[in-house]
Design an enzyme around this catalytic site. Structure first.
Site, PDB file in Angstrom:
ATOM      1  N   CYS A 238      -1.992   9.227   2.510  1.00  0.00           N
ATOM      2  CA  CYS A 238      -1.778   8.707   1.148  1.00  0.00           C
ATOM      3  C   CYS A 238      -2.939   9.079   0.226  1.00  0.00           C
ATOM      4  O   CYS A 238      -2.756   9.214  -0.982  1.00  0.00           O
ATOM      5  CB  CYS A 238      -1.619   7.199   1.201  1.00  0.00           C
ATOM      6  SG  CYS A 238      -2.976   6.404   2.094  1.00  0.00           S
TER       7      CYS A 238
ATOM      8  N   GLU B  96       0.887  -1.182   0.000  1.00  0.00           N
ATOM      9  CA  GLU B  96       0.000   0.000   0.000  1.00  0.00           C
ATOM     10  C   GLU B  96       0.910   1.213   0.000  1.00  0.00           C
ATOM     11  O   GLU B  96       1.524   1.533   1.016  1.00  0.00           O
ATOM     12  CB  GLU B  96      -0.903  -0.022   1.234  1.00  0.00           C
ATOM     13  CG  GLU B  96      -1.916  -1.148   1.228  1.00  0.00           C
ATOM     14  CD  GLU B  96      -3.026  -0.941   0.201  1.00  0.00           C
ATOM     15  OE1 GLU B  96      -3.232   0.204  -0.248  1.00  0.00           O
ATOM     16  OE2 GLU B  96      -3.678  -1.926  -0.154  1.00  0.00           O
TER      17      GLU B  96
HETATM   18  P1  NAD Z   1       8.494   5.125   4.243  1.00  0.00           P
HETATM   19  O1  NAD Z   1       8.376   4.284   3.027  1.00  0.00           O
HETATM   20  O2  NAD Z   1       9.665   6.013   4.370  1.00  0.00           O
HETATM   21  O3  NAD Z   1       8.505   4.203   5.542  1.00  0.00           O
HETATM   22  C1  NAD Z   1       7.476   3.270   5.768  1.00  0.00           C
HETATM   23  C2  NAD Z   1       8.007   2.188   6.674  1.00  0.00           C
HETATM   24  O4  NAD Z   1       9.015   1.467   5.988  1.00  0.00           O
HETATM   25  C3  NAD Z   1       8.654   2.695   7.966  1.00  0.00           C
HETATM   26  O5  NAD Z   1       8.312   1.829   9.020  1.00  0.00           O
HETATM   27  C4  NAD Z   1      10.137   2.595   7.653  1.00  0.00           C
HETATM   28  O6  NAD Z   1      10.938   2.432   8.791  1.00  0.00           O
HETATM   29  C5  NAD Z   1      10.146   1.338   6.820  1.00  0.00           C
HETATM   30  N1  NAD Z   1      11.320   1.103   5.967  1.00  0.00           N
HETATM   31  C6  NAD Z   1      12.059   1.986   5.275  1.00  0.00           C
HETATM   32  N2  NAD Z   1      13.015   1.327   4.593  1.00  0.00           N
HETATM   33  C7  NAD Z   1      12.867  -0.003   4.858  1.00  0.00           C
HETATM   34  C8  NAD Z   1      13.547  -1.206   4.456  1.00  0.00           C
HETATM   35  N3  NAD Z   1      14.591  -1.200   3.636  1.00  0.00           N
HETATM   36  N4  NAD Z   1      13.114  -2.383   4.934  1.00  0.00           N
HETATM   37  C9  NAD Z   1      12.075  -2.429   5.781  1.00  0.00           C
HETATM   38  N5  NAD Z   1      11.387  -1.338   6.194  1.00  0.00           N
HETATM   39  C10 NAD Z   1      11.786  -0.139   5.732  1.00  0.00           C
HETATM   40  O7  NAD Z   1       7.104   5.929   4.353  1.00  0.00           O
HETATM   41  P2  NAD Z   1       6.661   6.966   5.471  1.00  0.00           P
HETATM   42  O8  NAD Z   1       7.405   8.227   5.265  1.00  0.00           O
HETATM   43  O9  NAD Z   1       6.706   6.333   6.812  1.00  0.00           O
HETATM   44  O10 NAD Z   1       5.117   7.158   5.092  1.00  0.00           O
HETATM   45  C11 NAD Z   1       4.686   8.011   4.092  1.00  0.00           C
HETATM   46  C12 NAD Z   1       4.403   7.255   2.812  1.00  0.00           C
HETATM   47  O11 NAD Z   1       3.506   6.186   3.077  1.00  0.00           O
HETATM   48  C13 NAD Z   1       3.723   8.122   1.773  1.00  0.00           C
HETATM   49  O12 NAD Z   1       4.272   7.853   0.516  1.00  0.00           O
HETATM   50  C14 NAD Z   1       2.274   7.662   1.851  1.00  0.00           C
HETATM   51  O13 NAD Z   1       1.521   7.896   0.686  1.00  0.00           O
HETATM   52  C15 NAD Z   1       2.444   6.223   2.130  1.00  0.00           C
HETATM   53  N6  NAD Z   1       1.220   5.671   2.713  1.00  0.00           N
HETATM   54  C16 NAD Z   1       0.458   4.827   1.972  1.00  0.00           C
HETATM   55  C17 NAD Z   1      -0.742   4.347   2.482  1.00  0.00           C
HETATM   56  C18 NAD Z   1      -1.642   3.431   1.680  1.00  0.00           C
HETATM   57  O14 NAD Z   1      -2.549   2.829   2.247  1.00  0.00           O
HETATM   58  N7  NAD Z   1      -1.448   3.301   0.372  1.00  0.00           N
HETATM   59  C19 NAD Z   1      -1.140   4.722   3.762  1.00  0.00           C
HETATM   60  C20 NAD Z   1      -0.329   5.601   4.476  1.00  0.00           C
HETATM   61  C21 NAD Z   1       0.859   6.057   3.953  1.00  0.00           C
END
Ligand code: NAD
Length: 499
Positions: free
Chosen positions: A301, A267
């Site tokens: 998002c 997502e």
């Molecule tokens: P992010 O991708 O930076 O981080 C998300 C998660 O991934 C965090 O827990 C982070 O620690 C982890 N992460 C980062 N690198 C990783 C790796 N190599 N291996 C494992 N885990 C890793 O996103 P964010 O800044 O926390 O959130 C914002 C983003 O999330 C926006 O792009 C938003 O649109 C998206 N989002 C999507 C939805 C949806 O339902 N589609 C919902 C909410 C947020």
């Protein structure tokens, strides 16, 4: 009562406290990596918790623990698993204000947003409580004499959950709740900014609800230390990731490349268009779009990322939208009158300021704005934006609204679809069936007619197209995502084999 790491145990009805480490194998304890990460309130800067971080050994123990506990959990009666889910929902009700307080302090949620997140959280828990009795198999027709064909619905085993910071409790739990209810074990890695609401608070609730120890584990560590290992570990059968498209793509590639291939549910990011057609109720569209853009400072998002307005109603829309946004109160998120609170961290704030500079430099006209006060960025509005500008093409996770003028419905649809993303979207028109026809042309997983783009429900198919992800949450969709079909046949006769 306190355990050896100093964390208060629960069950007393007292507020949960002592969030200073991991929850692994049913024990509250510090991580073995040893470094400490401060968890801070994005508005006041106060320290809320100091977490002793986990290393890969902790992660391994968490996965093993989940795998071991899962066997007994899956063997329970459906009503026994449902009862734990219902008790969790009851605890969420009893601790509603406590949960809302944590969401305000840890993720900078306004009170309205925190209350909304609690509702989503509670609703998915009740929906998940129905899953143990809905996970049905089937007996299938088969064109083979004497043979019976059955599809059994089985838990996947262990599911790894990675969640973001913006709706931390709900977005972790929309995976954790259904996964557990369907007989799986879970390991969750919350986001760096929200270890409590994204994981530890949920674990406390399940502990109090009587979930078998070891089944749900929360691992908090540096991505450099445990990030890739989380996906590459051989135990999880599915990684449920919610976050950015960049990281989601990486997780998807890792899931296929490790020694043990596994499923992913991704997502990811969005860039929701909100289209105002020439026959829209402009006042209603303005009020809805203000929520769609500024709820939770635009850090959703599904946030309305581009407001696309037909030339016939453009001036009226811009005037009313601008006037409304100028009246929004911003500041302390615990003040119920505040619409816009702090953004989550300084890095995000810097990214928003860069987008604002970029929009100005590209020729967009700023009609509302202001300097940040701490981490609170006042709402910004840009008009005369074109869809090729970065402020329109990038996912903008902040309180910045770009308004684009288009000439007619066909151009509106072309512009709406001119994005790499395809999560949510919205269209406003007084003709509802025209709205539905338009919606069917939008390349997105979700379109709302005459409402804003930020919506979720525990029973509907939530998810994205294009670079917004793979898979669907909600109702029967997540029930299928978090289980597997096992095809089993029984030969009742003795067929005449050719050799
Ligand atoms: P992010 O991708 O930076 O981080 C998300 C998660 O991934 C965090 O827990 C982070 O620690 C982890 N992460 C980062 N690198 C990783 C790796 N190599 N291996 C494992 N885990 C890793 O996103 P964010 O800044 O926390 O959130 C914002 C983003 O999330 C926006 O792009 C938003 O649109 C998206 N989002 C999507 C939805 C949806 O339902 N589609 C919902 C909410 C947020």
């Amino acid at each position: 009562m306190a355990n050896e790491s100093g964390a208060a145990t629960n069950g007393s009805g007292r507020p949960y406290s002592g969030f200073n480490g991991q929850y692994i194998s049913g024990a509250w304890r510090p991580g073995k990596q040893g470094g400490i990460r401060e968890d801070t309130d994005p508005y006041s800067g106060d320290t809320l918790a100091e977490t002793v971080l986990a290393n890969v050994d902790d992660l391994d123990e968490a996965y093993r623990s989940a795998a071991k506990a899962q066997i007994g959990w899956a063997a329970l009666l459906p009503s026994e698993r449902a009862a734990v889910m219902l008790r969790s929902a009851a605890i969420m009700e009893a601790r509603r204000q406590e949960i809302i307080g944590w969401l305000i302090r840890e993720s900078g949620s306004t009170r309205f947003k925190a209350e909304l997140e609690w509702q989503f959280l509670h609703s998915i828990t009740l929906e998940a409580a129905s899953f143990p009795h809905r996970a049905e198999g089937r007996i299938l027709p088969i064109d083979e004499t004497g043979k019976e064909s059955r599809a059994y619905r089985q838990p996947l085993g262990v599911i790894g959950v990675i969640s973001p910071w913006n709706f931390p409790m709900y977005l972790s739990h929309r995976s954790i709740g259904p996964a557990l209810a369907l007989g799986n074990g879970v390991v969750v890695k919350p986001a760096e900014d929200t270890p409590v609401t994204g994981g530890l608070l949920i674990a406390r609730i399940y502990e109090e609800a009587g979930l078998p120890p070891g089944l749900l584990n929360v691992v908090i560590g540096d991505v450099k230390e445990i990030g890739d290992a989380f996906t590459l570990h051989p135990i999880p059968r599915l990684i449920s990731f919610t976050g950015s498209t960049k990281v989601g793509r990486h997780i998807g590639q890792l899931a296929m490349s490790g020694p043990q291939m596994k499923r992913v549910a991704l997502e990811l990011g969005g860039n929701a268009p909100c289209v105002i057609l020439d026959d829209a109720d402009v006042e209603h569209a303005v009020r809805a779009t203000v929520i769609g853009r500024y709820l939770h400072q635009g850090q959703i998002c599904m946030s309305t990322n581009r407001i696309i307005v037909d030339a016939k109603v453009y001036d009226e829309f811009v005037d009313r939208f601008t006037a409304h946004v100028k009246g929004l109160k911003y500041g302390n998120p615990s003040d119920p009158a505040v619409a816009i609170g702090p953004v989550i961290n300084k890095k995000q704030l810097a990214a928003h300021l860069a987008h604002i500079e970029g929009a100005r430099a590209a020729g967009a006209r700023q009609v509302v704005g202001g300097d940040p006060e701490g981490q609170v960025l006042p709402p910004h509005v840009f008009v005369d934006v074109t869809n090729d500008m970065q402020v329109a093409q990038d996912e903008m996770f902040g309180p910045i609204a770009p308004i684009i003028k288009v000439d007619g419905e066909a151009e509106a649809l072309r512009v709406a679809n001119d994005t790499q993303y395809g999560l949510s979207s919205a269209v406003f028109t007084r003709d509802q069936e025209r709205g539905v026809r338009f919606a069917l042309g939008v390349h997105a997983g979700m379109t709302h007619v005459n409402d804003h783009s930020v919506d979720d429900t525990s029973t509907g198919p939530f998810g994205g197209e294009k670079n917004s992800g793979i898979g669907r949450f909600g109702g029967e969709w997540i029930l299928h995502e978090f289980t597997r079909d096992h095809w089993i046949t029984v030969q009742h006769s003795r067929p005449a084999y050719p050799f």
